[in-house]
Design a protein around this motif. Structure first.
Motif, mmCIF file in Angstrom:
data_model
loop_
_atom_site.group_PDB
_atom_site.id
_atom_site.type_symbol
_atom_site.label_atom_id
_atom_site.label_comp_id
_atom_site.label_asym_id
_atom_site.label_seq_id
_atom_site.Cartn_x
_atom_site.Cartn_y
_atom_site.Cartn_z
ATOM 1 N N ASN A 1 2.869 -1.210 5.838
ATOM 2 C CA ASN A 1 2.527 -1.243 7.259
ATOM 3 C C ASN A 1 1.922 0.083 7.728
ATOM 4 O O ASN A 1 0.957 0.110 8.500
ATOM 5 C CB ASN A 1 3.764 -1.574 8.083
ATOM 6 N N SER A 2 2.495 1.203 7.241
ATOM 7 C CA SER A 2 1.965 2.502 7.666
ATOM 8 C C SER A 2 0.631 2.820 6.989
ATOM 9 O O SER A 2 -0.264 3.405 7.594
ATOM 10 C CB SER A 2 2.983 3.602 7.364
ATOM 11 N N THR A 3 0.462 2.386 5.738
ATOM 12 C CA THR A 3 -0.769 2.671 5.000
ATOM 13 C C THR A 3 -1.956 1.908 5.581
ATOM 14 O O THR A 3 -3.091 2.400 5.578
ATOM 15 C CB THR A 3 -0.595 2.317 3.515
ATOM 16 N N GLU B 1 -4.964 10.862 1.645
ATOM 17 C CA GLU B 1 -3.608 10.453 2.037
ATOM 18 C C GLU B 1 -3.388 8.973 1.770
ATOM 19 O O GLU B 1 -2.354 8.564 1.229
ATOM 20 C CB GLU B 1 -3.377 10.769 3.515
ATOM 21 N N LYS B 2 -4.400 8.171 2.121
ATOM 22 C CA LYS B 2 -4.262 6.720 1.913
ATOM 23 C C LYS B 2 -4.187 6.402 0.416
ATOM 24 O O LYS B 2 -3.384 5.560 -0.016
ATOM 25 C CB LYS B 2 -5.424 5.979 2.556
ATOM 26 N N ASN B 3 -5.029 7.071 -0.363
ATOM 27 C CA ASN B 3 -5.014 6.827 -1.809
ATOM 28 C C ASN B 3 -3.654 7.166 -2.415
ATOM 29 O O ASN B 3 -3.158 6.479 -3.309
ATOM 30 C CB ASN B 3 -6.109 7.650 -2.495
ATOM 31 N N ALA B 4 -3.050 8.261 -1.931
ATOM 32 C CA ALA B 4 -1.723 8.649 -2.427
ATOM 33 C C ALA B 4 -0.689 7.579 -2.082
ATOM 34 O O ALA B 4 0.167 7.220 -2.911
ATOM 35 C CB ALA B 4 -1.330 9.997 -1.842
ATOM 36 N N LYS B 5 -0.769 7.061 -0.844
ATOM 37 C CA LYS B 5 0.166 6.009 -0.413
ATOM 38 C C LYS B 5 -0.028 4.748 -1.254
ATOM 39 O O LYS B 5 0.938 4.077 -1.640
ATOM 40 C CB LYS B 5 -0.052 5.680 1.069
ATOM 41 N N VAL B 6 -1.318 4.407 -1.509
ATOM 42 C CA VAL B 6 -1.614 3.215 -2.316
ATOM 43 C C VAL B 6 -1.007 3.344 -3.718
ATOM 44 O O VAL B 6 -0.437 2.399 -4.261
ATOM 45 C CB VAL B 6 -3.140 2.992 -2.397
ATOM 46 N N GLU C 1 -8.283 -0.783 16.393
ATOM 47 C CA GLU C 1 -7.474 -1.717 17.199
ATOM 48 C C GLU C 1 -5.999 -1.582 16.865
ATOM 49 O O GLU C 1 -5.137 -1.583 17.742
ATOM 50 C CB GLU C 1 -7.946 -3.148 16.924
ATOM 51 N N LEU C 2 -5.737 -1.405 15.589
ATOM 52 C CA LEU C 2 -4.340 -1.243 15.175
ATOM 53 C C LEU C 2 -3.766 0.070 15.691
ATOM 54 O O LEU C 2 -2.603 0.133 16.093
ATOM 55 C CB LEU C 2 -4.243 -1.278 13.642
ATOM 56 N N LEU C 3 -4.596 1.116 15.663
ATOM 57 C CA LEU C 3 -4.119 2.402 16.157
ATOM 58 C C LEU C 3 -3.841 2.346 17.650
ATOM 59 O O LEU C 3 -2.882 2.953 18.130
ATOM 60 C CB LEU C 3 -5.176 3.487 15.867
ATOM 61 N N GLU C 4 -4.673 1.593 18.377
ATOM 62 C CA GLU C 4 -4.460 1.489 19.824
ATOM 63 C C GLU C 4 -3.164 0.750 20.130
ATOM 64 O O GLU C 4 -2.494 1.019 21.125
ATOM 65 C CB GLU C 4 -5.638 0.747 20.465
ATOM 66 N N ALA C 5 -2.865 -0.209 19.262
ATOM 67 C CA ALA C 5 -1.620 -0.968 19.481
ATOM 68 C C ALA C 5 -0.487 -0.400 18.635
ATOM 69 O O ALA C 5 0.427 -1.114 18.242
ATOM 70 C CB ALA C 5 -1.842 -2.445 19.146
ATOM 71 N N GLY C 6 -0.576 0.906 18.323
ATOM 72 C CA GLY C 6 0.363 1.525 17.393
ATOM 73 C C GLY C 6 1.814 1.390 17.785
ATOM 74 O O GLY C 6 2.646 1.009 16.970
ATOM 75 N N MET C 7 2.095 1.696 19.036
ATOM 76 C CA MET C 7 3.490 1.677 19.463
ATOM 77 C C MET C 7 4.085 0.278 19.357
ATOM 78 O O MET C 7 5.216 0.105 18.888
ATOM 79 C CB MET C 7 3.604 2.192 20.903
ATOM 80 N N VAL D 1 7.263 -3.649 13.604
ATOM 81 C CA VAL D 1 7.598 -3.369 12.207
ATOM 82 C C VAL D 1 9.064 -2.992 12.068
ATOM 83 O O VAL D 1 9.759 -3.437 11.150
ATOM 84 C CB VAL D 1 6.694 -2.239 11.667
ATOM 85 N N SER D 2 9.530 -2.161 12.995
ATOM 86 C CA SER D 2 10.935 -1.754 12.934
ATOM 87 C C SER D 2 11.853 -2.959 13.048
ATOM 88 O O SER D 2 12.859 -3.062 12.338
ATOM 89 C CB SER D 2 11.232 -0.753 14.054
#
Length: 223
Positions: free
Chosen positions: A24-26, A34-39, A104-110, A116-117
């Motif tokens: 979800n965070s990636t 950073e994304k490649n490391a998470k992947v 769009e996902l970043l805007e709806a981040g919260m 997700v929580s």
């Protein structure tokens, strides 16, 4: 044996929940180091999940049929859960998520974080419940096995006592047979003595009678 499965299961549930959070965070991250490391982390975690699934499968198949069926049913749920994670990982690494969807996902981040929580809490709660139910079923199986073992031991002790009783009775019967044989011998000896005594008494009486007759005849002849 069941404790081994329970250990694998606990590891899988923790790893699965952790991978879900990472996916979800990636998905919110832009392309980059950073994304490649998470992947890479997610890919390694999925491989570990596969290993745990195989270990649980082998462990479940080595148990008794009633426990085996229950654990294999749970394992099917975990496999389905793992397939969902793999599909999510594929979606993240496929590149289909364009820059607009990221914004769009970043805007709806919260909102997403809260959602997700909630999903994570629900997954963890379900995992804990499954673990508790599995533990209860395993404890019940152990209790039943212990009761069966105690009953078997009690039956064996009763059979042993009955065997000892039969052996004791058999020995007593042998003793009675010996006593009867001795009694027969004593009676036979007594009968022989009585017969011999009768002959002796008869002989004495006959001798006395003959003596009396002789005396009477002697007196008569002298008169």
């Amino acid at each position: 044996m069941s404790e081994v499965f329970e250990g694998y299961e606990r590891q899988y549930c923790e790893l699965s929940a952790n991978l879900s959070r990472k996916c979800n965070s990636t998905s919110l991250l832009p392309d980059g180091v950073e994304k490649n490391a998470k992947v890479n982390e997610i890919k390694s975690g999925l491989d570990d999940c596969d290993v745990l699934i195989r270990k649980m499968d082998l462990e479940a198949r080595s148990l008794q049929p009633n426990v085996k069926a229950m654990l294999l049913a749970k394992l099917r749920e975990y496999k389905s859960d793992l397939n969902k994670l793999k599909r999510e990982f594929k979606r993240i690494t496929s590149g289909d998520v364009n820059q607009a969807s990221r914004v769009e996902l970043l805007e709806a981040g919260m909102a997403d974080v809260h959602s997700v929580s909630a999903d994570q809490r629900e997954r963890m709660t379900m995992s804990v419940e499954r673990l508790n139910q599995s533990g209860d079923r395993i404890k019940e199986s152990r209790r039943t096995m212990l009761e069966t073992e105690e009953l078997g031991v009690s039956i064996l002790e009763d059979l042993h006592q009955q065997r000892q009783t039969l052996l004791h009775a058999h020995n007593k019967l042998h003793g009675v047979d010996d006593a009867i044989d001795k009694s027969k011998k004593v009676l036979t000896s007594m009968l022989r003595r009585m017969t011999r005594n009768k002959w002796i008494v008869g002989s004495v009486i006959a001798a006395l009678v003959m003596a009396i007759i002789f005396i009477i005849l002697f007196k008569i002849s002298h008169h």
